[in-house]
Design an enzyme around this catalytic site. Structure first.
Site, PDB file in Angstrom:
ATOM      1  N   ASP A 166       1.128  -1.455   0.067  1.00 37.63           N
ATOM      2  CA  ASP A 166       0.269  -0.094  -0.038  1.00 37.63           C
ATOM      3  C   ASP A 166       0.645   1.193   0.084  1.00 37.63           C
ATOM      4  O   ASP A 166       2.210   1.370  -0.290  1.00 37.63           O
ATOM      5  CB  ASP A 166      -0.987  -0.051   1.591  1.00 37.63           C
ATOM      6  CG  ASP A 166      -0.179  -0.023   2.333  1.00 37.63           C
ATOM      7  OD1 ASP A 166       1.304  -0.143   2.012  1.00 37.63           O
ATOM      8  OD2 ASP A 166      -0.702  -1.201   3.314  1.00 37.63           O
ATOM      9  N   HIS A 513       1.387  -8.872  -4.237  1.00 39.74           N
ATOM     10  CA  HIS A 513       0.416  -7.528  -3.854  1.00 39.74           C
ATOM     11  C   HIS A 513       1.266  -5.875  -3.779  1.00 39.74           C
ATOM     12  O   HIS A 513       1.766  -5.838  -2.186  1.00 39.74           O
ATOM     13  CB  HIS A 513       0.074  -7.843  -2.678  1.00 39.74           C
ATOM     14  CG  HIS A 513      -0.959  -6.969  -2.235  1.00 39.74           C
ATOM     15  ND1 HIS A 513      -2.268  -7.443  -2.437  1.00 39.74           N
ATOM     16  CD2 HIS A 513      -1.124  -5.965  -1.246  1.00 39.74           C
ATOM     17  CE1 HIS A 513      -3.072  -6.244  -1.779  1.00 39.74           C
ATOM     18  NE2 HIS A 513      -2.515  -5.823  -1.142  1.00 39.74           N
ATOM     19  N   ASP A 561       0.206 -17.836  -5.483  1.00 43.94           N
ATOM     20  CA  ASP A 561       0.666 -16.573  -6.385  1.00 43.94           C
ATOM     21  C   ASP A 561      -0.161 -15.517  -7.205  1.00 43.94           C
ATOM     22  O   ASP A 561      -0.451 -15.751  -7.815  1.00 43.94           O
ATOM     23  CB  ASP A 561       1.766 -16.848  -7.299  1.00 43.94           C
ATOM     24  CG  ASP A 561       2.886 -15.552  -7.649  1.00 43.94           C
ATOM     25  OD1 ASP A 561       2.318 -14.292  -6.831  1.00 43.94           O
ATOM     26  OD2 ASP A 561       3.426 -15.453  -8.529  1.00 43.94           O
ATOM     27  N   GLU A 570       2.347 -10.267   0.144  1.00 45.50           N
ATOM     28  CA  GLU A 570       3.056  -8.503   0.132  1.00 45.50           C
ATOM     29  C   GLU A 570       4.000  -8.741   0.969  1.00 45.50           C
ATOM     30  O   GLU A 570       4.094  -9.423   2.050  1.00 45.50           O
ATOM     31  CB  GLU A 570       1.448  -8.008   1.119  1.00 45.50           C
ATOM     32  CG  GLU A 570       2.253  -7.025   1.345  1.00 45.50           C
ATOM     33  CD  GLU A 570       1.233  -6.258   2.110  1.00 45.50           C
ATOM     34  OE1 GLU A 570       0.676  -4.281   1.933  1.00 45.50           O
ATOM     35  OE2 GLU A 570       0.289  -6.639   2.603  1.00 45.50           O
TER      36      GLU A 570
END
Length: 619
Positions: A166, A513, A561, A570
């Site tokens: 993020d 991610h 994956d 992540e």
């Protein structure tokens, strides 16, 4: 009666010499002897001056001035010299005349190759205005308006690192990552230099510490707040924020609130550790090092304020679900240890060895979870760091008792990592389950591998072959094998034959991610929800985020994956920092050793304290 001198002197005759006839005969005999000796001397002299009589001998001699030798001996001598020249001198001349080629260094080992990549992850996570040398083609300037509304921070909170996939900047794990990177440089500078990564890793540390200095008033001696986070998200939010939106950091246009901590001994303690450790890395930059130390001391004063001892995340919905701190006495121990090494101020080592810290942190309870190093639990790292002081400097009273206890618990912590003692579960494929099979296990494994490898290096540096786990003597090589086995698992020696370090090996995660890596650079700006198609796409990421260590497999060694499952794919700053530290400790580049002395540069000598004065004499 005749007597003779048996020691070789003249012959003497006692008594009468005999008749006249006898004397006459004796005189004649002596005259003949004299003539014979002169004749013999003349022949000898003649032989000496003119050489021996040749007679019929066939031998021929050569007169070399002061040496007479036969033709045969001269021939042997000449041939010996010729053969010696051909056998010895000629090859040397030939070798010297050939063009010289510099010997090539041995090829880097796998740990070095992985380390080069793992460091690049931090380049990919940078926020702010990026230098042209950043080296990540798909990254650009971002977060330039972070903290723009803050009136006490000139220029806002621009810089630092995004934490994971993020775009949030969590200052607590960011500070921990910087501490770990600095620790690895302090111990293994020579290795970073050997692989030409020393300047790179220093730049990464400084990028982080420069930013941390912005998050509080670093010019003051006392502060009343720290900015603890930039960007935010709440669970199940339907409003644009850093989790609801799937946007590249360069395109963010939603609100990014700044979180403020008016108390936070855990956050301040970790930030103090980060700045203090970095000040040792930057000892060659005196002004910057002093600036870091001043900031670290200001932060630690804030951390120790008795009226500000509520955890930094308490009751904050933007932090508590993600980086919840479970205590702060471990940060007291951790921060005090680093401040002592950075400053030499003995008040810090007095605090670090105060019995209240292990009591309140439960450091001696041997709870398995407290043996697991992480961004939340600094106890095993702090006790190893203080054990270092005992191993190399042995400061003695009044610190010895507590340091000895830290040393003993550190040894037991290392015992708990060994499979033979059954403290933690292991997967069938050989991965220790330090977080009890919960997701994102690799970050804990990497951090533990670093501590184990470093403890071995401490033993090797003092010629200690091992340590005891109860009655069992464990050789240092056994603990090193634990560290190498765990890192090898991460790098691909696992049932999935999958490297969990992106870009390393031939098979690694392609659906990480990560917002920036999953959205193409096609000169289009994708909106908050417009980026969802890239989040949900089954295609590989258009950009490999090289060097990212993903969350990892589950307890069955299986890995998926899948981009939408952050538990598998992540990466995080804290995890990668532990991996970098473990890799540099294991690489053979630069030699298998530590820098014993740099960390002690500011530490004054430990002299035995003066004995107390005697009691007053009373009659």
């Amino acid at each position: 009666m005749h007597s003779a001198n048996h020691w070789g002197g003249s012959l003497e005759i006692n008594g009468d010499s005999g008749t006249d006839d006898e004397r006459s005969r004796n005189m004649e005999w002596e005259r003949q002897q004299h003539l014979h000796q002169h004749r013999h001397l003349d022949e000898t002299q003649q032989s000496w001056l003119l050489g021996p009589h040749q007679g019929n001998s066939k031998k021929k001699y050569v007169d070399l001035g002061c040496i007479m030798c036969s033709h045969k001996a001269l021939k042997y001598t000449i041939w010996s010299l010729v053969i010696s020249f051909v056998v010895i001198a000629l090859p040397i001349i030939i070798v010297k005349s050939l063009p010289q080629h510099k010997s090539h260094p041995p090829p880097p080992d796998n740990y070095t190759l992985a380390l080069h990549k793992a460091l690049l992850f931090f380049n990919a996570q940078k926020s702010g205005k990026l230098p042209k040398s950043n080296g990540i083609a798909w990254r650009g300037n971002s977060g330039l308006e972070d903290g723009k509304d803050l009136t006490d921070v000139k220029g806002g909170l621009v810089g630092g690192y995004y934490d994971a996939g993020d775009n949030i900047k969590f200052h607590f794990p960011m500070a921990y990552a910087m501490t770990m990177l600095s620790w690895s440089v302090i111990e293994y500078r020579h290795k970073y230099e050997a692989i030409d990564e020393y300047n790179h890793v220093r730049d990464l540390i400084k990028w982080g510490t420069d930013y941390l200095l912005l998050t509080f008033n670093s010019s003051a001696s006392h502060i009343d707040k720290i900015y603890s986070q930039v960007g935010a998200s709440v669970a199940n939010s339907s409003k644009p924020d850093d989790h609801y939106c799937w946007m590249k950091p360069e395109d963010m246009d939603y609100d990014r609130p700044v979180q403020t901590a008016n108390s936070g001994p855990d956050l301040a303690g970790e930030m103090a550790a980060a700045l203090a450790a970095a000040s040792i890395v930057f000892q060659d930059n005196t002004a910057y090092s002093k600036k870091l130390i001043k900031g670290a001391e200001t932060l630690f004063t804030f951390a120790r304020d008795f009226g500000k001892r509520t955890p930094y995340c308490r009751g904050n919905p933007y932090i508590e679900p993600f980086y919840n701190s479970t205590g702060y006495f471990d940060e007291y121990m951790w921060g005090a240890a680093w401040l002592f090494y950075a400053t030499g101020n003995k008040s810090y080592i007095s605090l670090a060895t105060n019995s209240g810290l292990p009591k309140n942190s439960k450091a001696f309870y041997m709870i398995p979870d407290l043996s697991v190093p992480s961004w939340d639990n600094k106890l095993p790292a702090a006790m190893l760091l203080l054990t270092r002081l005992r191993i190399f400097l042995s400061p003695g009273y009044p610190y010895e008792d507590m340091l000895k206890s830290y040393h003993n618990v550190t040894g037991l912590t290392m015992c708990s990592y060994l499979q033979q003692f059954h403290v933690f579960n292991w997967t069938k494929g050989g991965l220790i389950q330090l977080n009890h099979g919960k997701p994102q296990s690799l970050q804990y494994v990497a951090n533990a591998a670093f501590l184990a490898s470093l403890f071995v290096d401490y033993m090797n540096a003092t010629s200690i072959p091992g340590w005891y786990c109860g009655p069992n003597f464990i050789r240092a090589e056994t603990l090193r094998s634990f560290a190498t086995s765990q890192i090898k698992y991460i790098l691909g020696e696992n049932p999935m034959k999958m490297s969990y370090l992106v870009g390393y090996g031939t098979k690694f995660p392609k659906h990480v991610h990560h917002r920036g890596a999953s959205i193409p650079n096609d000169n289009k700006k994708y909106s908050c929800t417009g980026g969802w198609k890239w989040r949900d796409s089954r295609n590989p990421n258009p950009h490999n985020i090289t060097g990212a260590m993903v969350g990892g497999p589950i307890r069955t060694d299986n890995f998926q994956d899948i981009r939408t499952n952050y538990n598998y794919t992540e990466p995080t700053l804290a995890g990668n920092a532990g991996l970098v530290a473990a890799l540099v400790s294991l690489t053979s580049s630069g030699g298998m050793s530590i820098d014993k002395n740099t960390i002690f540069s500011a530490v004054p000598p430990f002299y035995p304290p003066s004995p107390p004065p005697p009691a007053p004499w009373k009659p």
